[in-house]
Design a protein around this motif. Structure first.
Motif, PDB file in Angstrom:
ATOM      1  N   LEU A  58      -9.722  -3.206   1.527  1.00 19.66           N
ATOM      2  CA  LEU A  58      -9.488  -1.895   0.910  1.00 19.66           C
ATOM      3  C   LEU A  58      -8.964  -0.897   1.950  1.00 19.66           C
ATOM      4  N   GLY A  81       0.817  -1.212   0.000  1.00 19.59           N
ATOM      5  CA  GLY A  81       0.000   0.000   0.000  1.00 19.59           C
ATOM      6  C   GLY A  81       0.845   1.253   0.000  1.00 19.59           C
ATOM      7  N   LEU A 109      -9.061   4.191  -3.040  1.00 16.39           N
ATOM      8  CA  LEU A 109     -10.055   3.640  -2.127  1.00 16.39           C
ATOM      9  C   LEU A 109     -11.473   4.030  -2.554  1.00 16.39           C
ATOM     10  N   SER A 146      -8.289  -7.389  -3.195  1.00 16.34           N
ATOM     11  CA  SER A 146      -9.429  -7.340  -2.265  1.00 16.34           C
ATOM     12  C   SER A 146     -10.445  -8.428  -2.588  1.00 16.34           C
ATOM     13  N   LEU A 203      -5.367  -1.737   2.867  1.00 15.88           N
ATOM     14  CA  LEU A 203      -4.409  -1.302   1.848  1.00 15.88           C
ATOM     15  C   LEU A 203      -4.153   0.206   1.900  1.00 15.88           C
ATOM     16  N   THR A 204      -5.106   0.959   2.449  1.00 17.35           N
ATOM     17  CA  THR A 204      -5.031   2.418   2.370  1.00 17.35           C
ATOM     18  C   THR A 204      -4.524   3.076   3.653  1.00 17.35           C
ATOM     19  N   TRP A 229      -5.926  -2.689  -5.560  1.00 16.70           N
ATOM     20  CA  TRP A 229      -7.008  -2.372  -4.623  1.00 16.70           C
ATOM     21  C   TRP A 229      -8.255  -3.216  -4.930  1.00 16.70           C
TER      22      TRP A 229
END
Length: 455
Positions: free
Chosen positions: A373, A129, A162, A331, A376-377, A327
Motif C-alpha cells: 500500500l 500509482g 491509502l 496488495s 503504491l502511494t 490498492w
C-alpha cells in the motif's frame, strides 16, 4: 475412490437439490460440500471487479472507438465481455476447486513465474500509482477550476485511498465499491440516454464487421476493457468474501456474470456516447484521460453545465474506484506472494492451502499488504512532479503487455492438469474461450511492445 468418481457423485446430489444442509435431504458425502443455490444476495466480488476493472483509460478507448467507427464495433465490445467472463470464472474456479490461491498455482508451474510476478508487481505498482492518482485528480480539477492544482488533488486521492484500505476490511471495501459502481452506472447510462441512441444502427453494430483501419481498435476493444491484474485479483476477493470451497461455485459464477454484464453496460453506453455525440459531428478528443475532460466540455455545450458536472462526477467515481480496487486487490496478491516466499525459505517446503488466511482477513492486516500500500502511494508521488523516465515507461509497458497472455495461458495450463480436481477442470467451451483470449492477448502484446520501441 478417485477424484473424478467422487466429484461426480457429489455434484449430482447438489445439482438435484438433495443433500443440501438444512434442506431435509440426504446427508452429502463427507469432504464434498453441496453446491449452494446461486442467489443475488451473495453478489459482491463481481461488483468489486466491475468497479476496479473499468478505469478512465477503458472509457476513453471505448469512447474513441465509437467516435471513429460509430456503432460498427459494438459486437467487439460484447465479445470482450464474454472473454473476460471466461477469464474471471477460471480464476474464481481455481481458488474454489483447489483451495489454493492463484499465486500458489503459478508457483507450481516453476520458478520463472515467481521471478516474472515479482518484477512485474513492483515496477507496475510504481508507475500505476502515479497514473491512478493523476486520473482521479483530473475530474476534481475540472469540477473546481479555481481550486488547488491537479498535483494537490492527485496526492490527496492517493492518501485517501491509502487511509481507506489501511483502516478497513473487505466487507466495508465491498460496500464502498457498490456505491461507486452505482454512481458510475447511473451517470454513464444517463448520459447515453441523453444523447438519444440510434437503436437501429446499434442493432446493426452487433453484426461482426471490420471497417478499414479498425483491426487493432477492434482487438483492443475486445481485450482491453474490464481489467488486467484485477482479473487475477478476483479469486482473492472471492476468498475475502468467505467463499473458500466448491459449495460456492454456482454463487461465484452468478457473481462473475453480474460483473461483466455491468461492464458490458458501461462499454455499450460509452460507445453510444462516442457514436452519437462525436462521430456524427467529427469532434476529436485529447489523448489519454484528458479525452474525458474534453467530453465534459462537449456535454456542457450541448446539454448544459448540470449534465457536464454529473459526467465529471462519474469520471471521478470511475477513476477513484479503480484506484481503491487496485490498492486493495493487488496488495492482497503481493501479500500472498511475500508470505509464501518467506515461509518456503524458512521451512524449505512448498506451502499449501492459504485461502483460509485470505478469507479470515489475515492478509489485510499483514506487513507485506501494508508495505505494498505504501509502495503504491508514496514513491509514485515523486513521478507526479517529474516526467516519467523513458526507460521506466518502456519496462512498465512491456511487463503490462505480457500480463494478460501470462494470465490466460497459465489458467489453461492449471485448469487442464492434475492440479485441479477432475470435476472442475476446463470443459471445451472454457478451453476455447481461454485459448482465444490468450491468442488475442499475445497479438495485442506484440503490437504494444512494437509501439513502445517505435514511437
Amino acid at each position: 475412490m478417485s477424484d473424478s468418481v467422487s466429484s461426480s457423485k457429489g455434484s449430482k446430489g447438489s445439482e438435484g437439490g438433495k443433500g443440501r444442509a438444512g434442506d431435509g435431504g440426504a446427508v452429502p458425502e463427507l469432504g464434498r460440500p453441496a453446491l449452494r443455490k446461486a442467489s443475488w444476495k451473495y453478489v459482491g466480488p463481481g461488483i468489486v471487479v466491475a468497479a476496479t476493472g473499468v478505469g478512465a483509460g477503458d472509457l476513453v478507448a471505448t469512447l474513441i472507438a465509437g467516435s471513429q467507427f460509430g456503432y460498427t464495433l459494438l459486437w467487439a465490445a460484447v465479445i470482450g465481455c464474454v472473454v473476460k467472463i471466461s477469464l474471471a470464472e477460471a480464476t474464481g474456479r481455481w481458488h474454489l476447486a483447489t483451495g489454493k490461491t492463484l499465486f500458489e498455482g503459478w508457483r507450481s508451474l516453476g520458478q520463472w513465474t515467481t521471478v516474472y510476478f515479482g518484477v512485474y508487481v513492483v515496477v507496475w505498482g510504481f508507475v500505476y500509482g502515479a497514473t491512478a492518482m493523476s486520473s482521479s485528480a483530473l475530474p476534481l480539477a475540472a469540477l473546481m477550476p479555481n481550486g488547488p492544482d491537479m498535483k494537490f488533488w492527485a496526492v490527496l486521492c492517493g492518501l485517501l485511498g491509502l487511509a481507506f484500505v489501511w483502516f478497513n476490511r473487505y466487507a466495508v471495501f465491498e460496500k464502498f465499491m457498490t456505491v461507486v459502481i452505482g454512481l458510475k452506472f447511473l451517470v454513464v447510462v444517463y448520459v447515453a440516454i441523453r444523447v438519444a441512441p440510434d437503436l437501429g444502427n446499434a442493432v446493426k453494430g452487433l453484426v461482426p464487421t471490420l471497417p478499414d483501419g479498425s483491426l487493432f481498435y477492434t482487438l483492443g476493444l475486445i481485450g482491453g476493457v474490464g481489467g488486467t491484474i484485477t482479473m487475477a485479483a478476483y479469486g482473492y476477493w472471492v476468498n475475502s468474501k468467505g467463499w473458500t470451497d466448491t459449495s460456492w461455485m454456482k454463487v461465484m459464477r452468478l457473481d462473475n456474470r453480474v460483473a461483466y454484464l455491468t461492464t458490458g453496460v458501461f462499454v455499450v453506453a460509452m460507445l453510444i456516447i462516442g457514436a452519437e455525440l462525436l462521430h456524427s459531428s467529427g469532434v476529436a478528443l485529447g489523448k489519454g484521460d484528458k479525452g474525458l475532460i474534453d467530453l465534459g466540455g462537449v456535454l456542457e455545450d450541448k446539454f448544459g453545465p448540470v449534465t457536464a458536472k454529473l459526467f465529471l462526477i462519474g469520471f471521478f467515481a470511475t477513476s477513484f474506484g479503480a484506484l481503491i480496487g487496485v490498492w486493495h486487490g493487488v496488495s492482497l496478491m503481493f501479500a500472498d506472494f511475500v508470505e509464501r516466499f518467506q515461509r518456503e525459505r524458512r521451512t524449505g517446503q512448498p506451502v499449501v492451502g492459504m485461502v483460509e488466511e485470505v478469507a479470515a482477513g489475515k492478509r489485510e492486516k499483514s506487513l507485506p499488504f501494508r508495505a505494498y500500500l505504501l509502495w503504491l502511494t508514496f514513491p509514485p508521488i515523486g513521478l507526479l512532479f517529474l516526467d516519467q523516465p523513458f526507460g521506466l515507461v518502456v519496462v512498465y509497458g512491456v511487463l503490462g503487455a505480457f500480463f494478460m497472455p501470462f494470465l490466460a495461458l497459465t489458467l489453461v495450463w492449471l485448469l487442464n492438469s492434475g492440479r485441479t480436481p477432475a470435476e472442475w477442470r476446463n470443459g471445451w467451451l472454457s478451453n476455447v474461450m481461454l485459448a482465444l483470449g490468450g491468442l488475442l492477448f499475445v497479438v495485442l502484446c506484440v503490437k504494444q511492445v512494437v509501439d513502445l520501441f517505435t514511437k
